[in-house]
Design a protein around this motif. Structure first.
Motif, PDB file in Angstrom:
ATOM      1  N   ILE A  65      -5.691 -14.495  14.655  1.00 49.63           N
ATOM      2  CA  ILE A  65      -5.274 -15.360  13.548  1.00 49.63           C
ATOM      3  C   ILE A  65      -6.041 -16.676  13.633  1.00 49.63           C
ATOM      4  CG2 ILE A  65      -3.359 -16.778  12.723  1.00 49.63           C
ATOM      5  CD1 ILE A  65      -1.546 -14.387  13.333  1.00 49.63           C
ATOM      6  N   SER A  66      -6.678 -17.061  12.514  1.00 45.39           N
ATOM      7  CA  SER A  66      -7.438 -18.310  12.494  1.00 45.39           C
ATOM      8  C   SER A  66      -7.049 -19.210  11.332  1.00 45.39           C
ATOM      9  CB  SER A  66      -8.940 -18.014  12.417  1.00 45.39           C
ATOM     10  OG  SER A  66      -9.248 -17.288  11.225  1.00 45.39           O
ATOM     11  N   ARG A  67      -6.278 -18.667  10.354  1.00 44.84           N
ATOM     12  CA  ARG A  67      -5.878 -19.444   9.180  1.00 44.84           C
ATOM     13  C   ARG A  67      -4.366 -19.356   9.004  1.00 44.84           C
ATOM     14  NH1 ARG A  67      -9.898 -17.038   4.686  1.00 44.84           N
ATOM     15  NH2 ARG A  67      -8.886 -15.152   5.493  1.00 44.84           N
ATOM     16  N   PRO A  68      -3.769 -20.348   8.358  1.00 43.84           N
ATOM     17  CA  PRO A  68      -2.304 -20.405   8.264  1.00 43.84           C
ATOM     18  C   PRO A  68      -1.659 -19.170   7.639  1.00 43.84           C
ATOM     19  CG  PRO A  68      -3.241 -22.496   7.605  1.00 43.84           C
ATOM     20  CD  PRO A  68      -4.398 -21.553   7.769  1.00 43.84           C
ATOM     21  N   MET A  69      -2.345 -18.526   6.670  1.00 49.57           N
ATOM     22  CA  MET A  69      -1.733 -17.404   5.957  1.00 49.57           C
ATOM     23  C   MET A  69      -2.181 -16.051   6.499  1.00 49.57           C
ATOM     24  SD  MET A  69      -0.027 -19.343   4.092  1.00 49.57           S
ATOM     25  CE  MET A  69       0.832 -18.190   3.044  1.00 49.57           C
ATOM     26  N   ASP A  70      -2.875 -16.034   7.630  1.00 45.24           N
ATOM     27  CA  ASP A  70      -3.312 -14.774   8.236  1.00 45.24           C
ATOM     28  C   ASP A  70      -2.126 -13.971   8.766  1.00 45.24           C
ATOM     29  OD1 ASP A  70      -5.959 -15.258   7.765  1.00 45.24           O
ATOM     30  OD2 ASP A  70      -6.471 -15.792   9.833  1.00 45.24           O
ATOM     31  N   VAL A  71      -2.264 -12.667   8.695  1.00 43.74           N
ATOM     32  CA  VAL A  71      -1.270 -11.749   9.265  1.00 43.74           C
ATOM     33  C   VAL A  71      -2.023 -10.625   9.974  1.00 43.74           C
ATOM     34  CG1 VAL A  71       0.625 -10.138   8.804  1.00 43.74           C
ATOM     35  CG2 VAL A  71       0.413 -12.226   7.446  1.00 43.74           C
ATOM     36  N   ILE A  72      -1.561 -10.270  11.155  1.00 39.48           N
ATOM     37  CA  ILE A  72      -2.095  -9.100  11.853  1.00 39.48           C
ATOM     38  C   ILE A  72      -1.076  -7.976  11.721  1.00 39.48           C
ATOM     39  CG2 ILE A  72      -2.752  -8.119  14.087  1.00 39.48           C
ATOM     40  CD1 ILE A  72      -3.819 -10.894  14.822  1.00 39.48           C
ATOM     41  N   VAL A  73      -1.546  -6.834  11.249  1.00 38.92           N
ATOM     42  CA  VAL A  73      -0.699  -5.659  11.053  1.00 38.92           C
ATOM     43  C   VAL A  73      -1.056  -4.597  12.093  1.00 38.92           C
ATOM     44  CG1 VAL A  73      -0.154  -3.750   9.480  1.00 38.92           C
ATOM     45  CG2 VAL A  73      -0.355  -6.083   8.593  1.00 38.92           C
ATOM     46  N   ARG A  74      -0.048  -4.099  12.758  1.00 37.07           N
ATOM     47  CA  ARG A  74      -0.251  -2.936  13.638  1.00 37.07           C
ATOM     48  C   ARG A  74      -0.275  -1.694  12.765  1.00 37.07           C
ATOM     49  NH1 ARG A  74       3.511   0.369  16.411  1.00 37.07           N
ATOM     50  NH2 ARG A  74       5.182  -1.135  15.954  1.00 37.07           N
ATOM     51  N   ILE A  75      -1.389  -0.992  12.757  1.00 37.39           N
ATOM     52  CA  ILE A  75      -1.587   0.104  11.819  1.00 37.39           C
ATOM     53  C   ILE A  75      -0.672   1.294  12.147  1.00 37.39           C
ATOM     54  CG2 ILE A  75      -3.240   1.854  11.018  1.00 37.39           C
ATOM     55  CD1 ILE A  75      -3.753  -0.847   9.803  1.00 37.39           C
ATOM     56  N   GLY A  76       0.040   1.729  11.111  1.00 31.60           N
ATOM     57  CA  GLY A  76       0.847   2.950  11.232  1.00 31.60           C
ATOM     58  C   GLY A  76       0.180   4.130  10.568  1.00 31.60           C
ATOM     59  N   GLY A  77      -0.742   3.835   9.651  1.00 29.26           N
ATOM     60  CA  GLY A  77      -1.507   4.872   8.975  1.00 29.26           C
ATOM     61  C   GLY A  77      -2.659   4.239   8.219  1.00 29.26           C
ATOM     62  N   ALA A  78      -3.828   4.882   8.282  1.00 32.03           N
ATOM     63  CA  ALA A  78      -5.008   4.425   7.536  1.00 32.03           C
ATOM     64  C   ALA A  78      -5.561   5.618   6.768  1.00 32.03           C
ATOM     65  CB  ALA A  78      -6.069   3.855   8.482  1.00 32.03           C
ATOM     66  N   GLY A  79      -5.633   5.493   5.453  1.00 36.90           N
ATOM     67  CA  GLY A  79      -6.115   6.581   4.631  1.00 36.90           C
ATOM     68  C   GLY A  79      -7.614   6.790   4.777  1.00 36.90           C
ATOM     69  N   VAL A  80      -8.027   8.050   4.676  1.00 32.29           N
ATOM     70  CA  VAL A  80      -9.446   8.409   4.704  1.00 32.29           C
ATOM     71  C   VAL A  80      -9.851   8.745   3.272  1.00 32.29           C
ATOM     72  CG1 VAL A  80     -11.183   9.987   5.628  1.00 32.29           C
ATOM     73  CG2 VAL A  80      -9.242   9.272   7.057  1.00 32.29           C
ATOM     74  N   CYS A  81     -10.800   7.987   2.745  1.00 29.32           N
ATOM     75  CA  CYS A  81     -11.131   8.045   1.323  1.00 29.32           C
ATOM     76  C   CYS A  81     -12.579   8.493   1.134  1.00 29.32           C
ATOM     77  CB  CYS A  81     -10.919   6.651   0.724  1.00 29.32           C
ATOM     78  SG  CYS A  81     -11.301   6.501  -1.029  1.00 29.32           S
ATOM     79  N   ARG A  82     -12.867   9.121  -0.014  1.00 25.33           N
ATOM     80  CA  ARG A  82     -14.252   9.502  -0.297  1.00 25.33           C
ATOM     81  C   ARG A  82     -15.160   8.275  -0.347  1.00 25.33           C
ATOM     82  NH1 ARG A  82     -16.477  14.096  -1.130  1.00 25.33           N
ATOM     83  NH2 ARG A  82     -14.442  15.113  -1.185  1.00 25.33           N
ATOM     84  N   THR A  83     -14.613   7.129  -0.673  1.00 24.58           N
ATOM     85  CA  THR A  83     -15.410   5.904  -0.605  1.00 24.58           C
ATOM     86  C   THR A  83     -15.947   5.685   0.805  1.00 24.58           C
ATOM     87  OG1 THR A  83     -14.347   4.798  -2.468  1.00 24.58           O
ATOM     88  CG2 THR A  83     -15.276   3.372  -0.781  1.00 24.58           C
ATOM     89  N   ASP A  84     -15.171   6.070   1.825  1.00 25.38           N
ATOM     90  CA  ASP A  84     -15.655   5.938   3.200  1.00 25.38           C
ATOM     91  C   ASP A  84     -16.917   6.767   3.422  1.00 25.38           C
ATOM     92  OD1 ASP A  84     -13.483   4.285   3.721  1.00 25.38           O
ATOM     93  OD2 ASP A  84     -12.231   5.932   4.419  1.00 25.38           O
ATOM     94  N   LEU A  85     -16.961   7.959   2.829  1.00 25.91           N
ATOM     95  CA  LEU A  85     -18.176   8.767   2.921  1.00 25.91           C
ATOM     96  C   LEU A  85     -19.331   8.096   2.195  1.00 25.91           C
ATOM     97  CD1 LEU A  85     -16.755  12.377   2.363  1.00 25.91           C
ATOM     98  CD2 LEU A  85     -17.555  11.380   4.512  1.00 25.91           C
ATOM     99  N   HIS A  86     -19.036   7.479   1.057  1.00 26.80           N
ATOM    100  CA  HIS A  86     -20.086   6.760   0.331  1.00 26.80           C
ATOM    101  C   HIS A  86     -20.579   5.554   1.139  1.00 26.80           C
ATOM    102  CE1 HIS A  86     -19.734   9.327  -3.044  1.00 26.80           C
ATOM    103  NE2 HIS A  86     -18.632   8.830  -3.552  1.00 26.80           N
ATOM    104  N   ILE A  87     -19.686   4.925   1.892  1.00 23.49           N
ATOM    105  CA  ILE A  87     -20.096   3.824   2.768  1.00 23.49           C
ATOM    106  C   ILE A  87     -21.036   4.349   3.847  1.00 23.49           C
ATOM    107  CG2 ILE A  87     -19.299   2.188   4.518  1.00 23.49           C
ATOM    108  CD1 ILE A  87     -16.738   1.875   2.828  1.00 23.49           C
ATOM    109  N   VAL A  88     -20.670   5.483   4.454  1.00 24.11           N
ATOM    110  CA  VAL A  88     -21.526   6.094   5.477  1.00 24.11           C
ATOM    111  C   VAL A  88     -22.893   6.427   4.896  1.00 24.11           C
ATOM    112  CG1 VAL A  88     -21.808   8.059   7.032  1.00 24.11           C
ATOM    113  CG2 VAL A  88     -19.553   7.011   6.772  1.00 24.11           C
TER     114      VAL A  88
END
Length: 347
Positions: free
Chosen positions: A29-52
């Motif tokens: 955290i470096s800014r007043p409104m920052d939040v760190i979230v412990r990931i419970g799930g991250a979706g895998v999207c076709r956009t990720d393949l386009h990024i690759v």
């Protein structure tokens, strides 16, 4: 923390490993409104393949290595000194844009067009990791009925599908038709949203029998196999006039030309999937009076609305779960069409 990290682009998507599972520095955290979230799930999207593939290099300035993952939900792990409204331990879903809220687009609610924003997983480190740095404005607290791993893909796939279907629902009347091209990760959500928001007949086009079966379960009134005769099939269903709305979740190959051809005169063609090009003579636009509408993610308010539908059981994600260490398996399964619905990484 552990993360699945992209180190190099692969334009042909032929590598055995797209990302490397390794230790990286925890976000801070470096800014007043920052939040760190412990990931419970991250979706895998076709956009990720386009990024690759490197397609996004012309759109965003990203320096490798970095962490993909723009569909995220989890639990609040830490908060900045200015954060109010959420506390450590709250289960949350993250709107994909992190914005200051000060520019005119933000004040109008259109965070996806903000002048100053971060898009974790696109132009900043994302959720293919144990922890994610985001901001208070991006967080929506989840009702007890919804678990983070079950809703993470709603933040892009669900939200984008909801935005397009909501636009279409506003002009679709009983007795009219809406055609959905692609009943996969986005399409199966869009079908359910259409069924919840409008009374038009829903026609779904897909090349996979399994996806068409899923479409029926999601509320499709008619399913059409994409076998080269789909245009004739849809025109037959609609009495030759075409569909008053077409939502194209594919956006590449011959889907675009066929989607436009089954859009009725005066109708709307909503483009969601991407990778192809729209090429239509201007005289055809004039004589048909068709409207082409682009769709980019959605607003914070629309994600709240979508969570309300999910809480009531009117929209349900069909997901396949992978461990974070299996990110390459998930990406390869998506690339080769082995996922019907959405893939979710769980740390």
């Amino acid at each position: 923390m552990k993360a699945a990290v992209l180190h190099e682009f692969d334009e042909k998507l032929t590598a055995k490993e797209f990302v490397k599972f390794e230790d990286v520095t925890d976000p801070k955290i470096s800014r007043p409104m920052d939040v760190i979230v412990r990931i419970g799930g991250a979706g895998v999207c076709r956009t990720d393949l386009h990024i690759v593939e490197g397609i996004w290099r012309s759109k965003v300035d990203v320096k490798l290595p970095y962490i993909m993952g723009h569909e995220n939900a989890g639990w609040v792990e830490a908060i900045g000194p200015g954060v109010e409204g959420v506390k450590v331990g709250d289960s949350v879903i993250c709107h994909p844009l992190v914005t200051s809220g000060h520019c005119l687009a933000c004040r109008r609610g259109n965070d996806m067009h903000a002048l100053d924003s971060a898009f974790p997983g696109i132009n900043a480190n994302g959720g293919y990791a144990q922890y994610l740095l985001t901001g208070q404005r991006s967080l929506i607290k989840l009702p007890k009925s919804l678990a983070p791993k079950d809703v993470a893909p709603y933040t892009d796939a669900g939200l984008t599908a909801y935005r397009a279907a909501k636009k279409a629902s506003r002009h679709l009347l009983p007795g009219e038709y809406v055609a959905v091209i692609g009943a996969g990760g986005l399409g199966h959500i869009g079908i359910q949203v259409l069924a919840a928001l409008c009374a038009a007949e829903i026609v779904v086009i897909d090349r996979a029998d399994q996806s068409l079966e899923l479409a029926k379960k999601c509320g499709a009134h008619h399913v059409v196999k994409a076998d080269g005769n789909e245009v004739e099939a849809v025109l037959g269903l609609t009495g030759g006039r075409g569909a008053e709305a077409v939502i194209d979740f594919v956006g590449e190959g011959d889907a675009i030309a066929k989607g436009l051809s089954i859009t009725a005169n005066g109708g709307y063609y909503y483009i969601v999937g991407y990778g192809g090009k729209i090429d239509i003579p201007t005289i055809d636009m004039i004589t048909s009076e068709k409207t082409i509408v682009g769709n980019l993610v959605g607003t914070y308010a629309e994600l709240v609305e979508l969570m309300a539908l999910a809480d009531r059981g009117l929209v349900e994600l069909h997901t396949k779960e992978y461990r974070l260490s299996q990110a390459n398996d998930a990406l390869h399964d998506l690339h080769h069409g082995r996922i019907h619905g959405r893939a979710v990484l769980i740390p």
